[in-house]
Design a protein around this motif. Structure first.
Motif, PDB file in Angstrom:
ATOM      1  N   UNK B 209     -46.716 -51.175  81.797  1.00 51.32           N
ATOM      2  CA  UNK B 209     -45.548 -52.055  81.711  1.00 51.32           C
ATOM      3  C   UNK B 209     -44.314 -51.495  82.399  1.00 51.32           C
ATOM      4  N   UNK B 210     -44.211 -50.178  82.492  1.00 52.13           N
ATOM      5  CA  UNK B 210     -42.977 -49.592  83.038  1.00 52.13           C
ATOM      6  C   UNK B 210     -43.075 -49.178  84.501  1.00 52.13           C
ATOM      7  N   UNK B 211     -44.278 -49.110  85.050  1.00 57.75           N
ATOM      8  CA  UNK B 211     -44.426 -48.641  86.432  1.00 57.75           C
ATOM      9  C   UNK B 211     -44.191 -47.141  86.535  1.00 57.75           C
ATOM     10  N   UNK B 212     -43.802 -46.689  87.712  1.00 58.40           N
ATOM     11  CA  UNK B 212     -43.563 -45.257  87.943  1.00 58.40           C
ATOM     12  C   UNK B 212     -42.123 -44.915  87.540  1.00 58.40           C
ATOM     13  N   UNK B 213     -41.951 -43.894  86.721  1.00 56.69           N
ATOM     14  CA  UNK B 213     -40.608 -43.512  86.255  1.00 56.69           C
ATOM     15  C   UNK B 213     -39.775 -42.959  87.403  1.00 56.69           C
ATOM     16  N   UNK B 214     -38.455 -43.033  87.258  1.00 58.92           N
ATOM     17  CA  UNK B 214     -37.581 -42.530  88.328  1.00 58.92           C
ATOM     18  C   UNK B 214     -37.758 -41.017  88.485  1.00 58.92           C
ATOM     19  N   UNK B 215     -38.123 -40.323  87.389  1.00 54.81           N
ATOM     20  CA  UNK B 215     -38.369 -38.870  87.466  1.00 54.81           C
ATOM     21  C   UNK B 215     -39.496 -38.554  88.445  1.00 54.81           C
ATOM     22  N   UNK B 216     -40.533 -39.391  88.448  1.00 51.03           N
ATOM     23  CA  UNK B 216     -41.666 -39.118  89.342  1.00 51.03           C
ATOM     24  C   UNK B 216     -41.501 -39.790  90.709  1.00 51.03           C
TER      25      UNK B 216
END
Lengths: 255, 255
Positions: B209-216
């Motif tokens: 649901x969230x996709x790839x986090x901004x951290x990664x």
């Protein structure tokens, strides 16, 4: 517009709609969750009742629904098919769908023989929508598209993709007469990467465990296959995965 | 080789292995069905016990199993996680898996951030196997590969594909240092049909649901996307479907 309370009869009706015979009798089906119900509201589907948290009604301007019923979390739980109910559940009229060859002949469609798994059909509808496929034709023995698990797995794409049920035998014969190519994924087919894939025609997929029956294989004009790194040909891809990979290849060749 | 009867302790052990903490403690997991168990028997996995119909033992020459227990249909039902038990259930040793950068740098691998759905991970392993992908790297918060639902959904591919759990942050940083490209599917990425996809590197996929986090996202060297016929970019593909379509494209470009 009537605001009514959640009655025992409504609960009974909603629960009964998980069975196809009741859906056919009542001409109704159930959809759940903010995304799917919102997309149905914006579509040509006719919504009969919406059961939702007050927040949902406040956030959405809904005029085209006969009945709006405010429910709390525990009431929603009592009617939901989901492990985690998501704000809203709707009762929707089954659309009157008629398969017309004219709608098929000018585009690219996909057909399924006896597809059984609701999650597979839902994922297929969602993926068809992504690639702009408007029509899916299923054999009469396939899982029903208004099964609650199929509806949920489409993530709303059910509001844009038509799913028809028919005798595939007759349909494929007719499609050939109309000059359409019938593509079928078979082990001995030509690689989809090399094969000329046109923007019109039908791609036929088989049952999850049995594949395409010999009765329907005879209508295939273009045998295709998805290349694999495996030598052991007893392995296979899931039918929805095969559909997605094949449709991506059709899409890229006709961009 | 001991032939023993199905004891209450065995039933208890098998049921307990549906939880990760018990699998980690016992260093065991459960696999079911003729196809999956047969492929595990032929693999490097160590099988501890096989519970099966007499037919299965007669049809299969099994030497490398500590314990073989003949069970009837109702006994099999009492230990099975499946709606329709399929002849055989096995208790298997958790393999000791260690992620080495040398195994990663010379090939093409896929990575998943917090993938949650067991069916998705199972389908991903099955599809990775099809395209010859040997290594899948998951964030520590992802669903466990030895969850019975994942094992079943792999259809036996679990015996050929390695699934590692690690801190993706460190892993991706290290991969970049080793000169690998990190591909990530993002809405603003370049079409996979046009992008140069090499036969080495990592493709990163995000949570359902969230996709790839901004951290990664900051580790992504190559932003890619799957083209769609839809204008409405709130729609998306299921993560396993996205993986299959992207991997097919990598495969075709490196044939």
């Amino acid at each position: 517009m009537l605001y009514s309370m959640l009655s025992k009869n409504k609960i009974k009706l909603i629960n009964s709609l998980s069975l196809k015979k009741n859906r056919d009798e009542e001409k109704l089906f159930v959809a759940e969750g903010v995304k799917i119900v919102s997309e149905l509201i914006d579509s040509n589907f006719e919504l009969v009742s919406i059961f939702a948290h007050e927040d949902f009604f406040n956030a959405n301007n809904i005029d085209n629904v006969i009945e709006k019923i405010t429910v709390n979390e525990s009431e929603l739980k009592s009617i939901s098919n989901l492990k985690t109910p998501n704000q809203v559940l709707a009762i929707v009229k089954l659309p009157a769908q008629e398969l017309k060859m004219n709608d098929i002949t000018n585009q690219f469609s996909i057909a399924f023989e006896d597809i059984q798994d609701p999650g597979n059909l839902g994922t297929i509808i969602r993926t068809a929508d992504w690639f702009g496929i408007k029509n899916i034709i299923c054999s009469n023995n396939s899982v029903n598209v208004y099964n609650p698990k199929v509806v949920q797995a489409t993530m709303g794409a059910i509001s844009r993709v038509n799913v028809f049920y028919t005798e595939l035998d007759t349909f494929l014969k007719q499609s050939l007469e109309f000059g359409l190519k019938i593509y079928g994924t078979l082990l001995n087919g030509e690689s989809i990467y090399n094969h000329n894939l046109t923007d019109k025609g039908i791609v036929l997929f088989g049952n999850e465990s049995k594949g395409i029956s010999s009765e329907l294989q005879k209508y295939i004009s273009n045998k295709i296959s998805i290349p694999s790194a495996l030598f052991n040909k007893t392995e296979s891809l899931n039918v929805s995965m095969a559909m997605g990979i094949v449709c991506s290849e059709f899409f890229r060749k006709n961009l």
